[in-house]
Design an enzyme around this catalytic site. Structure first.
Site, PDB file in Angstrom:
ATOM      1  CE  LYS A 124      -4.154  -1.917   1.978  1.00  8.68           C
ATOM      2  NZ  LYS A 124      -5.264  -1.756   2.886  1.00  8.68           N
ATOM      3  CG  ASP A 169      -7.485   1.959  12.992  1.00  8.78           C
ATOM      4  OD1 ASP A 169      -8.725   2.131  13.167  1.00  8.78           O
ATOM      5  OD2 ASP A 169      -6.993   0.872  12.649  1.00  8.78           O
ATOM      6  CB  VAL A 228     -11.518   8.779   1.157  1.00  5.31           C
ATOM      7  CG1 VAL A 228     -11.969   7.722   0.165  1.00  5.31           C
ATOM      8  CG2 VAL A 228     -11.358  10.124   0.435  1.00  5.31           C
ATOM      9  CE  LYS A 258     -19.802   6.102   3.449  1.00  2.54           C
ATOM     10  NZ  LYS A 258     -18.375   6.521   3.652  1.00  2.54           N
ATOM     11  CG  LEU A 291     -21.391   0.028  -7.678  1.00  5.19           C
ATOM     12  CD1 LEU A 291     -21.071  -0.541  -6.292  1.00  5.19           C
ATOM     13  CD2 LEU A 291     -22.162  -1.015  -8.493  1.00  5.19           C
TER      14      LEU A 291
HETATM   15  N1  LIG Z   1     -16.509   2.173  -4.170  1.00  3.38           N
HETATM   16  C1  LIG Z   1     -17.764   2.586  -4.169  1.00  3.38           C
HETATM   17  O1  LIG Z   1     -18.579   2.151  -4.988  1.00  3.38           O
HETATM   18  C2  LIG Z   1     -18.218   3.646  -3.211  1.00  3.38           C
HETATM   19  C3  LIG Z   1     -19.465   4.240  -3.410  1.00  3.38           C
HETATM   20  C4  LIG Z   1     -19.899   5.226  -2.528  1.00  3.38           C
HETATM   21  C5  LIG Z   1     -19.089   5.603  -1.472  1.00  3.38           C
HETATM   22  N2  LIG Z   1     -17.888   4.997  -1.293  1.00  3.38           N
HETATM   23  C6  LIG Z   1     -17.076   5.421  -0.158  1.00  3.38           C
HETATM   24  O2  LIG Z   1     -15.770   5.694  -0.620  1.00  3.38           O
HETATM   25  C7  LIG Z   1     -14.835   5.419   0.421  1.00  3.38           C
HETATM   26  C8  LIG Z   1     -13.732   4.533  -0.116  1.00  3.38           C
HETATM   27  O3  LIG Z   1     -14.290   3.308  -0.558  1.00  3.38           O
HETATM   28  P1  LIG Z   1     -13.502   2.340  -1.538  1.00  3.38           P
HETATM   29  O4  LIG Z   1     -14.464   1.738  -2.457  1.00  3.38           O
HETATM   30  O5  LIG Z   1     -12.306   3.023  -2.056  1.00  3.38           O
HETATM   31  O6  LIG Z   1     -13.101   1.175  -0.527  1.00  3.38           O
HETATM   32  P2  LIG Z   1     -11.724   0.499  -0.166  1.00  3.38           P
HETATM   33  O7  LIG Z   1     -10.865   0.343  -1.351  1.00  3.38           O
HETATM   34  O8  LIG Z   1     -12.083  -0.734   0.592  1.00  3.38           O
HETATM   35  O9  LIG Z   1     -11.073   1.535   0.808  1.00  3.38           O
HETATM   36  C9  LIG Z   1     -11.497   1.660   2.118  1.00  3.38           C
HETATM   37  C10 LIG Z   1     -10.535   2.575   2.821  1.00  3.38           C
HETATM   38  O10 LIG Z   1     -10.949   2.696   4.177  1.00  3.38           O
HETATM   39  C11 LIG Z   1      -9.835   2.493   4.985  1.00  3.38           C
HETATM   40  N3  LIG Z   1     -10.213   1.890   6.257  1.00  3.38           N
HETATM   41  C12 LIG Z   1     -10.921   0.767   6.486  1.00  3.38           C
HETATM   42  N4  LIG Z   1     -11.034   0.561   7.810  1.00  3.38           N
HETATM   43  C13 LIG Z   1     -10.386   1.569   8.418  1.00  3.38           C
HETATM   44  C14 LIG Z   1     -10.100   1.919   9.754  1.00  3.38           C
HETATM   45  N5  LIG Z   1     -10.517   1.170  10.783  1.00  3.38           N
HETATM   46  N6  LIG Z   1      -9.369   3.032  10.003  1.00  3.38           N
HETATM   47  C15 LIG Z   1      -8.902   3.792   8.979  1.00  3.38           C
HETATM   48  N7  LIG Z   1      -9.122   3.507   7.685  1.00  3.38           N
HETATM   49  C16 LIG Z   1      -9.843   2.420   7.425  1.00  3.38           C
HETATM   50  C17 LIG Z   1      -8.873   1.601   4.229  1.00  3.38           C
HETATM   51  O11 LIG Z   1      -7.588   1.919   4.720  1.00  3.38           O
HETATM   52  P3  LIG Z   1      -6.275   1.010   4.553  1.00  3.38           P
HETATM   53  O12 LIG Z   1      -5.951   1.051   3.076  1.00  3.38           O
HETATM   54  O13 LIG Z   1      -5.250   1.655   5.382  1.00  3.38           O
HETATM   55  O14 LIG Z   1      -6.632  -0.369   4.979  1.00  3.38           O
HETATM   56  C18 LIG Z   1      -9.104   2.047   2.810  1.00  3.38           C
HETATM   57  O15 LIG Z   1      -8.274   3.103   2.471  1.00  3.38           O
HETATM   58  C19 LIG Z   1     -15.621   4.840   1.578  1.00  3.38           C
HETATM   59  O16 LIG Z   1     -15.933   5.875   2.477  1.00  3.38           O
HETATM   60  C20 LIG Z   1     -16.896   4.353   0.905  1.00  3.38           C
HETATM   61  O17 LIG Z   1     -17.985   4.341   1.789  1.00  3.38           O
HETATM   62  C21 LIG Z   1     -17.430   4.037  -2.129  1.00  3.38           C
END
Ligand SMILES: NC(=O)c1ccc[n+]([C@@H]2O[C@H](COP(=O)([O-])OP(=O)(O)OC[C@H]3O[C@@H](n4cnc5c(N)ncnc54)[C@H](OP(=O)(O)O)[C@@H]3O)[C@@H](O)[C@H]2O)c1
Length: 346
Positions: A46, A66, A86, A176, A205
């Site tokens: 990462k 965290d 994020v 959320k 999404l």
């Molecule tokens: N992808 C979608 O379709 C979508 C749609 C709407 C909203 N979102 C929002 O966009 C954001 C990112 O989603 P993504 O799809 O990119 O997901 P992702 O790739 O799974 O990323 C999730 C992120 O959250 C971090 N995380 C998880 N648990 C954590 C904790 N306990 N403390 C600190 N950081 C933590 C992870 O950090 P590490 O890398 O350090 O593990 C990672 O950077 C989220 O808020 C999600 O709700 C996503």
């Protein structure tokens, strides 16, 4: 690169995730100095990915933080003008937290980050990556209310019960929804010092390409019908059950929308962010016509129904333009799946 941008520091929490890493890349490309947080700086894949981005050698600083210890974000936020929150706590196979703990951590995380923004005296605006799933038109009895369109006035009832969906999806929606409300509260009650502007972007999404070495979950959900994978297809079914359609958008547009919200001289409030609102059936029809080498079985075709549109005109009226339509979002998601191999056999 403008001198002005390089001296402008911005923070991205969750900088190593799917959205986070693409956003960090775009911000560096635009010349900003970026403070990115991740949970484990020792995670070579990462941290290495972020450090390898163009411009990272001089304009990227990594911080460890965290959400379960939200004061850890303070150092990353200090000195920044804008903060993109994020990161989100999630239920994963390796996570021992209960749904209740996840929800509480998401809310406390937003609160603590907003307070750190205010204390910093440097942060002008906090931009929270929210989800359209927090704006369901369902009533708490699980019935769609009569409006044929979802907009920023819709909030998902947190005492709702869903027909479908695993406990982790329910926890995700509630976390959320409540975290977004908590973020917006800082617009009404900005504290004693400099007022903090808060923008929440309730995103659909997300599909398209990735910098990660694996297919992100939301991208796999996007083409789940094509590969006939029940587990990820349930994500689509759940979304249609909650929203009445599947609001979607491209990774380029979602990151551009975040940067758009940052670069506006002044902006606050809630904005829905989705470029298209197909039903599962409409997605299946597109795949059938354009990827005829795959057989989509009946269980992945979805029902014939009129979808409920997610109205994202509020962001468009501010001047934002979506560049990627339904076809491009689906095509680029498939391309990403094929490039990274494993999920596609042809
Ligand atoms: N992808 C979608 O379709 C979508 C749609 C709407 C909203 N979102 C929002 O966009 C954001 C990112 O989603 P993504 O799809 O990119 O997901 P992702 O790739 O799974 O990323 C999730 C992120 O959250 C971090 N995380 C998880 N648990 C954590 C904790 N306990 N403390 C600190 N950081 C933590 C992870 O950090 P590490 O890398 O350090 O593990 C990672 O950077 C989220 O808020 C999600 O709700 C996503």
């Amino acid at each position: 690169m403008g001198k002005q941008q390089a001296s402008c520091k911005v923070c991205v929490t969750g900088g190593a995730g799917y959205l986070g890493s693409w956003l960090v890349k775009k911000l560096l490309d635009k010349g900003y100095t970026v403070h990115a947080t991740l949970r484990n700086l020792e995670d070579k894949s990462k941290a290495g990915l972020l450090k390898s981005l163009p411009g990272a050698d001089t304009r990227l600083v990594l911080f460890q933080a965290d959400i379960y210890n939200p004061h850890e974000y303070k150092h990353a936020i200090q000195g920044c003008e804008f903060v993109f929150h994020v990161a989100t706590p999630q239920q994963t196979a390796s996570c021992s937290h209960t749904s209740q703990e996840i929800v509480e951590a998401a809310i406390a995380g937003v609160r603590s980050i907003a307070e750190s923004c205010i204390e910093s005296q440097s942060v002008k605006r906090l931009i929270y990556t929210a989800s359209v799933l927090a704006s369901s038109p369902l009533t708490k009895d699980g019935i769609f209310n009569s409006s044929s369109c979802v907009n920023e006035s819709n909030w998902t009832p947190t005492d709702i019960t869903f027909n479908r969906g695993f406990e982790y999806m329910r926890a995700y929606i509630i976390s959320k929804t409540l975290a977004e409300k908590e973020a917006l509260r800082f617009n009404q009650n900005p504290g004693d010092g400099k007022p903090l502007e808060v923008v929440t972007l309730a995103c659909g999404l997300v599909g398209g390409d990735t910098l990660l070495p694996y297919v992100p979950l939301s991208v796999e959900v996007m083409f789940s019908q094509l590969i006939g994978k029940r587990q990820t297809f349930e994500g689509l079914e759940f979304m249609e059950e909650v929203m009445g359609s599947v609001p979607i958008l491209h990774i380029e547009d979602v990151c551009d929308a975040h940067i758009f919200c940052m670069e506006k001289p002044s902006m606050r409030g809630r904005f829905l962010c989705a470029a298209a609102n197909p039903t599962i059936r409409e997605m299946a029809m597109y795949f059938r016509q354009n990827y005829s080498q795959y057989q989509i079985s009946k269980e992945f075709m979805g029902e014939e129904k009129k979808g409920i549109a997610c109205d994202s005109s509020k962001l468009v009226e501010m001047g934002f333009e979506y560049k990627y339509d339904l076809n491009k979002i689906l095509d680029d998601s498939v391309k990403c799946g094929r490039r990274l191999g494993s999920v596609f056999t042809i």
